[in-house]
Design a protein around this motif. Structure first.
Motif, PDB file in Angstrom:
ATOM      1  N   CYS A  18       0.839  -1.203   0.000  1.00  0.00           N
ATOM      2  CA  CYS A  18       0.000   0.000   0.000  1.00  0.00           C
ATOM      3  C   CYS A  18       0.875   1.253   0.000  1.00  0.00           C
ATOM      4  O   CYS A  18       0.599   2.223  -0.712  1.00  0.00           O
ATOM      5  CB  CYS A  18      -0.923  -0.004   1.215  1.00  0.00           C
ATOM      6  N   ASN A  21       2.778   1.565  -3.489  1.00  0.00           N
ATOM      7  CA  ASN A  21       1.885   1.798  -4.628  1.00  0.00           C
ATOM      8  C   ASN A  21       0.888   2.930  -4.383  1.00  0.00           C
ATOM      9  O   ASN A  21       0.022   3.190  -5.213  1.00  0.00           O
ATOM     10  CB  ASN A  21       1.129   0.515  -4.974  1.00  0.00           C
ATOM     11  N   LYS A  23      -1.678   3.171  -2.369  1.00  0.00           N
ATOM     12  CA  LYS A  23      -3.049   2.672  -2.337  1.00  0.00           C
ATOM     13  C   LYS A  23      -3.500   2.563  -0.882  1.00  0.00           C
ATOM     14  O   LYS A  23      -2.754   2.079  -0.030  1.00  0.00           O
ATOM     15  CB  LYS A  23      -3.148   1.288  -2.997  1.00  0.00           C
ATOM     16  N   ILE A 102      -0.487   9.020  -0.555  1.00  0.00           N
ATOM     17  CA  ILE A 102      -1.943   8.831  -0.598  1.00  0.00           C
ATOM     18  C   ILE A 102      -2.660  10.111  -0.176  1.00  0.00           C
ATOM     19  O   ILE A 102      -3.456  10.672  -0.933  1.00  0.00           O
ATOM     20  CB  ILE A 102      -2.362   7.663   0.324  1.00  0.00           C
TER      21      ILE A 102
END
Length: 262
Positions: A18, A21, A23, A102
């Motif tokens: 996470c 990437n 995410k 993020i």
């Protein structure tokens, strides 16, 4: 510990993916409500092991959720501790790529650099000050991998306390030349002050956070080595940032450090 080794490795891989990437994910205690504090730190340790296995170095350590403002903001009651990988480090006045994150936020920090190792139990503020080479301003970019920045303490420990990027700069100052409790800080975003505070916002004295970290690690048979850079925890609440923002931290008597978000 409540989780088996296979589950710990699986959760570490999930959380690190996470991060890498950019995410988000629901907090891991949703699926594993039984996990305990040892499980949480074991997941964090496995994330660290994965990074080291790929050739990364550990650039420093960090205390998280150490101010009453941060604890209230995040709905937790206890500080936590994590690490900073080498690729988290950004140059003073440099650029931070929002596309790699993020939902980034920034925190003003007082950074410590040790000249002597620290190991608990029994580490206290005096121990920390005696072991400190110098202090200087630091900005931590936090970026929880959890959806909408919603998590509990065990989940955030497993997620390496939301560590993502950091910058240090300004003027190194000997701890005997500054009262770290009363030293004032101003965090500016795009030239406008957005957060104010003093060192005492971090557990009454920022060195208290380092002492707690040393005692935490000492209970696990570990120490903080000489030369370690440590971010002592956010002095104020975290401030959200986006591409195009410029952030500057000014600390009384220590100069400033800054980042541009692109």
């Amino acid at each position: 510990m409540k989780l088996d080794q296979a589950t710990i490795k699986k959760l570490a891989e999930h959380l690190e993916n996470c991060e890498l990437n950019a995410k988000d994910t629901p907090k891991i205690t949703d699926d594993h409500p039984e996990m305990d504090w040892d499980d949480a730190y074991a997941i964090q340790d496995e994330i660290k092991r994965r990074k080291i296995a790929r050739g990364h170095k550990i650039a420093g350590l960090k205390a998280g959720l150490t101010s009453h403002a941060k604890m209230k903001q995040m709905g937790v009651e206890t500080p936590c501790f994590g690490f900073m990988a080498d690729y988290y480090a950004l140059p003073d006045g440099g650029e931070c790529k929002v596309s790699e994150l993020i939902h980034p936020k920034v925190e003003p920090e007082i950074a410590f650099v040790l000249k002597k190792a620290l190991k608990g139990p029994g580490c206290h503020i005096g121990s920390v000050l005696a072991a400190t080479d110098f202090v200087l301003p630091g900005i931590e970019v936090i970026d929880s991998r959890y959806r909408d920045f919603k998590f509990d303490l065990k989940s955030v420990i497993a997620d390496n306390t939301s560590a993502a990027r950091f910058v240090i700069g300004g003027n190194p100052v000997y701890v005997g030349d500054v009262d770290l409790r009363t030293v004032g800080i101003v965090l500016e975003k795009n030239g406008e002050p957005v957060a104010f505070g003093a060192g005492a916002a971090v557990l009454g004295h920022p060195a208290a956070a380092i002492a707690m970290m040393a005692n935490h690690l000492g209970a696990r048979g570990e120490e903080i080595p000489a030369g370690t850079l440590i971010l002592s925890g956010g002095v104020t609440e975290a401030v959200a940032v986006a591409a195009g923002d410029n952030v500057t931290l000014k600390i009384q008597g220590m100069g400033s450090t800054s980042l541009r978000f692109i």
